[in-house]
Design a protein around this motif. Structure first.
Motif, mmCIF file in Angstrom:
data_model
loop_
_atom_site.group_PDB
_atom_site.id
_atom_site.type_symbol
_atom_site.label_atom_id
_atom_site.label_comp_id
_atom_site.label_asym_id
_atom_site.label_seq_id
_atom_site.Cartn_x
_atom_site.Cartn_y
_atom_site.Cartn_z
ATOM 1 N N ASP A 1 0.801 -1.224 0.000
ATOM 2 C CA ASP A 1 0.000 0.000 0.000
ATOM 3 C C ASP A 1 0.830 1.269 0.000
ATOM 4 O O ASP A 1 0.338 2.327 -0.333
ATOM 5 C CB ASP A 1 -0.929 0.032 1.212
ATOM 6 C CG ASP A 1 -2.172 -0.803 0.999
ATOM 7 O OD1 ASP A 1 -2.581 -0.971 -0.161
ATOM 8 O OD2 ASP A 1 -2.727 -1.292 1.991
ATOM 9 N N THR B 1 -7.446 -4.633 -12.090
ATOM 10 C CA THR B 1 -8.144 -3.848 -11.078
ATOM 11 C C THR B 1 -8.565 -4.769 -9.949
ATOM 12 O O THR B 1 -8.910 -5.934 -10.167
ATOM 13 C CB THR B 1 -9.387 -3.134 -11.653
ATOM 14 O OG1 THR B 1 -10.229 -4.098 -12.278
ATOM 15 C CG2 THR B 1 -9.007 -2.071 -12.655
ATOM 16 N N ASN B 2 -8.537 -4.241 -8.753
ATOM 17 C CA ASN B 2 -8.943 -4.974 -7.571
ATOM 18 C C ASN B 2 -10.446 -5.227 -7.643
ATOM 19 O O ASN B 2 -11.219 -4.309 -7.902
ATOM 20 C CB ASN B 2 -8.580 -4.149 -6.326
ATOM 21 C CG ASN B 2 -8.889 -4.854 -5.049
ATOM 22 O OD1 ASN B 2 -10.039 -5.149 -4.755
ATOM 23 N ND2 ASN B 2 -7.862 -5.112 -4.268
ATOM 24 N N SER C 1 -12.583 -5.879 -5.285
ATOM 25 C CA SER C 1 -13.407 -5.329 -4.213
ATOM 26 C C SER C 1 -13.598 -3.822 -4.294
ATOM 27 O O SER C 1 -14.628 -3.307 -3.878
ATOM 28 C CB SER C 1 -12.829 -5.697 -2.844
ATOM 29 O OG SER C 1 -11.567 -5.103 -2.668
ATOM 30 N N ASN C 2 -12.584 -3.100 -4.839
ATOM 31 C CA ASN C 2 -12.719 -1.642 -4.846
ATOM 32 C C ASN C 2 -12.418 -0.986 -6.194
ATOM 33 O O ASN C 2 -12.502 0.224 -6.318
ATOM 34 C CB ASN C 2 -11.851 -1.019 -3.751
ATOM 35 C CG ASN C 2 -10.380 -1.285 -3.937
ATOM 36 O OD1 ASN C 2 -9.929 -1.716 -4.984
ATOM 37 N ND2 ASN C 2 -9.604 -1.039 -2.883
ATOM 38 N N GLY C 3 -12.047 -1.773 -7.198
ATOM 39 C CA GLY C 3 -11.800 -1.240 -8.526
ATOM 40 C C GLY C 3 -10.489 -0.498 -8.681
ATOM 41 O O GLY C 3 -10.225 0.078 -9.730
ATOM 42 N N ARG C 4 -9.650 -0.537 -7.665
ATOM 43 C CA ARG C 4 -8.378 0.193 -7.700
ATOM 44 C C ARG C 4 -7.400 -0.519 -8.647
ATOM 45 O O ARG C 4 -7.218 -1.731 -8.572
ATOM 46 C CB ARG C 4 -7.811 0.251 -6.290
ATOM 47 C CG ARG C 4 -6.638 1.172 -6.142
ATOM 48 C CD ARG C 4 -6.289 1.338 -4.683
ATOM 49 N NE ARG C 4 -5.072 2.118 -4.550
ATOM 50 C CZ ARG C 4 -4.436 2.302 -3.426
ATOM 51 N NH1 ARG C 4 -4.894 1.763 -2.303
ATOM 52 N NH2 ARG C 4 -3.340 3.014 -3.388
ATOM 53 N N TRP D 1 0.175 -0.839 -6.509
ATOM 54 C CA TRP D 1 -0.893 0.056 -6.947
ATOM 55 C C TRP D 1 -0.343 1.009 -7.993
ATOM 56 O O TRP D 1 0.830 1.385 -7.953
ATOM 57 C CB TRP D 1 -1.441 0.869 -5.782
ATOM 58 C CG TRP D 1 -2.081 0.067 -4.694
ATOM 59 C CD1 TRP D 1 -1.662 -0.008 -3.397
ATOM 60 C CD2 TRP D 1 -3.238 -0.764 -4.788
ATOM 61 N NE1 TRP D 1 -2.499 -0.838 -2.687
ATOM 62 C CE2 TRP D 1 -3.467 -1.314 -3.509
ATOM 63 C CE3 TRP D 1 -4.101 -1.103 -5.824
ATOM 64 C CZ2 TRP D 1 -4.531 -2.177 -3.246
ATOM 65 C CZ3 TRP D 1 -5.147 -1.966 -5.568
ATOM 66 C CH2 TRP D 1 -5.359 -2.492 -4.293
#
Length: 82
Positions: free
Chosen positions: A4, A38-39, A41-44, A61
């Protein structure tokens, strides 16, 4: 595993990361591919280093700009300079 604290926010940083993966500088065993994803769960967006079973070895990221503009760099690799 996605760190992160290290967000890739320029194409130059993406290129440096891809070079490190390509040259084995990150100490990853069995790394065979890199993808932008993309993740769920959160689209990141993130860049993923994958093994031969398509399992995530390492992720970083990326900003939306790097995700949108770095696809060719990830797909085709870093241009070789002579």
């Amino acid at each position: 595993m996605i760190n992160d604290n290290n967000v890739i926010d320029t194409l130059e940083e993406l290129e440096t990361f891809l070079n490190a993966v390509d040259k084995g500088g990150l100490g990853l065993e069995n790394a065979v591919g890199v993808a932008l994803a993309t993740n769920n769960s959160n689209g990141r967006p993130f860049v993923a280093v994958l093994d031969d079973n398509h399992q995530l070895l390492l992720g970083r990221w990326v900003t939306q700009d790097v995700f949108d503009n770095g696809k060719e760099l990830v797909r085709n690799g870093i241009p070789k300079s002579h």
